[in-house]
Design an enzyme around this catalytic site. Structure first.
Site, PDB file in Angstrom:
ATOM      1  N   SER A  67       0.289  -1.518  -0.305  1.00  0.00           N
ATOM      2  CA  SER A  67       0.148   0.535   0.261  1.00  0.00           C
ATOM      3  C   SER A  67       0.769   1.346  -0.185  1.00  0.00           C
ATOM      4  CB  SER A  67      -0.824   0.198   1.220  1.00  0.00           C
ATOM      5  OG  SER A  67      -1.956   0.912   1.223  1.00  0.00           O
ATOM      6  N   GLY A  90       2.094   5.446  -1.136  1.00  0.00           N
ATOM      7  CA  GLY A  90       2.736   6.797   0.075  1.00  0.00           C
ATOM      8  C   GLY A  90       2.388   6.190   1.383  1.00  0.00           C
ATOM      9  N   LEU A  96       0.347   7.154   3.964  1.00  0.00           N
ATOM     10  CA  LEU A  96      -0.862   8.959   4.208  1.00  0.00           C
ATOM     11  C   LEU A  96      -1.033   9.459   5.856  1.00  0.00           C
ATOM     12  CD1 LEU A  96      -3.439   6.954   2.654  1.00  0.00           C
ATOM     13  CD2 LEU A  96      -2.018   8.315   1.904  1.00  0.00           C
ATOM     14  N   GLY A 135       4.776   4.281  15.054  1.00  0.00           N
ATOM     15  CA  GLY A 135       4.838   4.452  13.634  1.00  0.00           C
ATOM     16  C   GLY A 135       5.988   3.204  12.916  1.00  0.00           C
ATOM     17  N   GLU A 136       5.904   2.165  13.730  1.00  0.00           N
ATOM     18  CA  GLU A 136       6.546   1.185  13.536  1.00  0.00           C
ATOM     19  C   GLU A 136       6.210   1.043  12.318  1.00  0.00           C
ATOM     20  OE1 GLU A 136      10.521  -1.775  15.197  1.00  0.00           O
ATOM     21  OE2 GLU A 136       9.730  -0.574  16.558  1.00  0.00           O
ATOM     22  N   ARG A 149       4.321   1.784  10.346  1.00  0.00           N
ATOM     23  CA  ARG A 149       4.880   2.558   8.742  1.00  0.00           C
ATOM     24  C   ARG A 149       5.886   2.808   8.877  1.00  0.00           C
ATOM     25  NH1 ARG A 149       1.475   6.915  11.917  1.00  0.00           N
ATOM     26  NH2 ARG A 149       1.536   5.541  13.290  1.00  0.00           N
ATOM     27  N   GLU A 191      -0.148   2.684  21.796  1.00  0.00           N
ATOM     28  CA  GLU A 191      -0.499   3.035  20.319  1.00  0.00           C
ATOM     29  C   GLU A 191      -0.758   0.827  20.148  1.00  0.00           C
ATOM     30  OE1 GLU A 191       2.133   3.279  15.888  1.00  0.00           O
ATOM     31  OE2 GLU A 191       3.607   2.666  17.772  1.00  0.00           O
ATOM     32  N   ASN A 192      -0.134   0.274  20.321  1.00  0.00           N
ATOM     33  CA  ASN A 192       0.111  -0.805  20.479  1.00  0.00           C
ATOM     34  C   ASN A 192      -0.895  -1.662  21.164  1.00  0.00           C
ATOM     35  OD1 ASN A 192       3.075  -2.515  19.193  1.00  0.00           O
ATOM     36  ND2 ASN A 192       3.767  -0.758  20.123  1.00  0.00           N
ATOM     37  N   ARG A 241      -4.356  -0.785  18.729  1.00  0.00           N
ATOM     38  CA  ARG A 241      -4.956  -1.987  18.057  1.00  0.00           C
ATOM     39  C   ARG A 241      -4.542  -3.187  18.323  1.00  0.00           C
ATOM     40  NH1 ARG A 241       0.122   1.180  15.407  1.00  0.00           N
ATOM     41  NH2 ARG A 241       1.022  -0.540  16.147  1.00  0.00           N
TER      42      ARG A 241
END
Length: 321
Positions: free
Chosen positions: A65, A70, A72, A90-91, A93, A124-125, A128
């Site tokens: 993706s 790129g 996003l 953001g690891e 990404r 963050e984790n 998710r």
């Protein structure tokens, strides 16, 4: 009306820690934090990343993706004294950008201390819901040991109950092999937590093996541990799992032994909450043919016995047992 509550029961999200830095601004000219293009080669991984394993299939999809569209959503970084940057959030990404061959990645720069970086990486984790329970427990432990946060403070900051944090951290007291089973998803926290009531590590391992083989529910695990504790072994002798099994489990074990004697190979009967299964081991095509032949012989013998009993009934009006 849609709810904005974060996943996983977290009362506070990343936005509570650093505004809307986790979301790419729609208008960077008017935004308080301007998105910058940072060289990927200058970004160091987050030393406080709690996640030890990444889903390679999902990462491959994200890389594809990123290659097409790129990145996003910007990653979050902090500037290091020597001039490079350290990743805060953001690891996935960042890994996808590297995999897609990007030289730069959109990023927001923030000034955070080590404790805040560790906390943000954990949140963050957790949002998710893709951390294993062991990774989650290690992250809590690190925040308490390295940065002096109490369980009450963690509960307030992360939106998790104090009892959840305490019970999760207790899983780190289990032997390493059981923690590996939790990491891989073979055992759930509900199955493993009762094992903490067993004092002997070897007994914990034996019980864990039995739990996964028989696919016991959390309640069945609690019952197994209760029976083990109520039936202590003789001095100098380890308690046997079989001695603690309820009558139904003993019947299953005896049935498996009967099949093993009949077929001349290892047989396991695994009982589940909704369905059960019988596993018969074989080692070659010839061995499989031998087992099928034995099953066929038993079926033929059973049919002959049934026919004989029907013949006797037709002659005497009585069944013989």
């Amino acid at each position: 009306m849609t709810s904005s509550k974060p996943k996983g029961g977290l009362g506070k999200g990343l936005g509570a820690l650093f505004g809307n830095a986790g979301v790419a601004p729609q208008n960077t000219e008017n935004a308080r934090d301007k998105v910058q293009e940072i060289e990927v080669a200058k970004i160091r991984p987050n030393r406080y990343q709690p996640r030890e394993e990444f889903d390679e299939a999902a990462l491959s999809e994200l890389t594809e993706s990123v290659h097409r569209y790129g990145v996003l959503q910007p990653v979050l970084l902090r500037k290091l004294p020597e001039g490079d940057y350290e990743l805060i959030a953001g690891e996935r990404r960042l890994r996808a950008a590297k995999g897609a061959g990007l030289e730069k990645i959109p990023a927001l720069l923030k000034e955070f201390g080590d404790a805040e970086v560790s906390e943000i990486a954990l949140i963050e984790n957790l949002q998710r819901e893709d951390l294993s329970v062991v990774e989650e427990a290690k992250a809590y432990q690190r925040l308490t040991k390295e940065f002096g946060l109490t369980q009450e403070e963690l509960s307030s900051r992360l939106g998790r109950s104090r009892s959840h944090i305490a019970n999760t951290m207790r899983l780190l007291k289990l032997p390493g092999k059981i923690q590996e089973l939790l990491m891989s998803g073979v055992l759930t926290a509900g199955q493993a937590r009762p094992l903490l009531a067993l004092e002997d590590g070897e007994v914990q391992l034996k019980a864990a093996d039995y739990i996964q083989e028989q696919e016991l529910s959390a309640r069945q695990c609690e019952e197994l541990v209760r029976r083990l504790n109520e039936s202590p072994a003789e001095p100098g002798k380890e308690p046997e799992i079989e001695d603690a099994l309820p009558e139904a489990d003993i019947f299953i074990r005896e049935a498996a032994e009967r099949l093993q004697n009949l077929l001349g190979t290892q047989v396991q009967i695994k009982t589940g909450r909704k369905k059960s299964k019988v596993e018969i081991e074989f080692y070659s095509e010839e061995d499989l043919e031998r087992i099928l032949g034995l099953i066929g012989q038993q079926r033929e013998a059973s049919n002959q016995e049934r026919i004989e009993k029907l013949r006797q009934f037709s002659q005497t009006g009585k069944f013989t047992v």
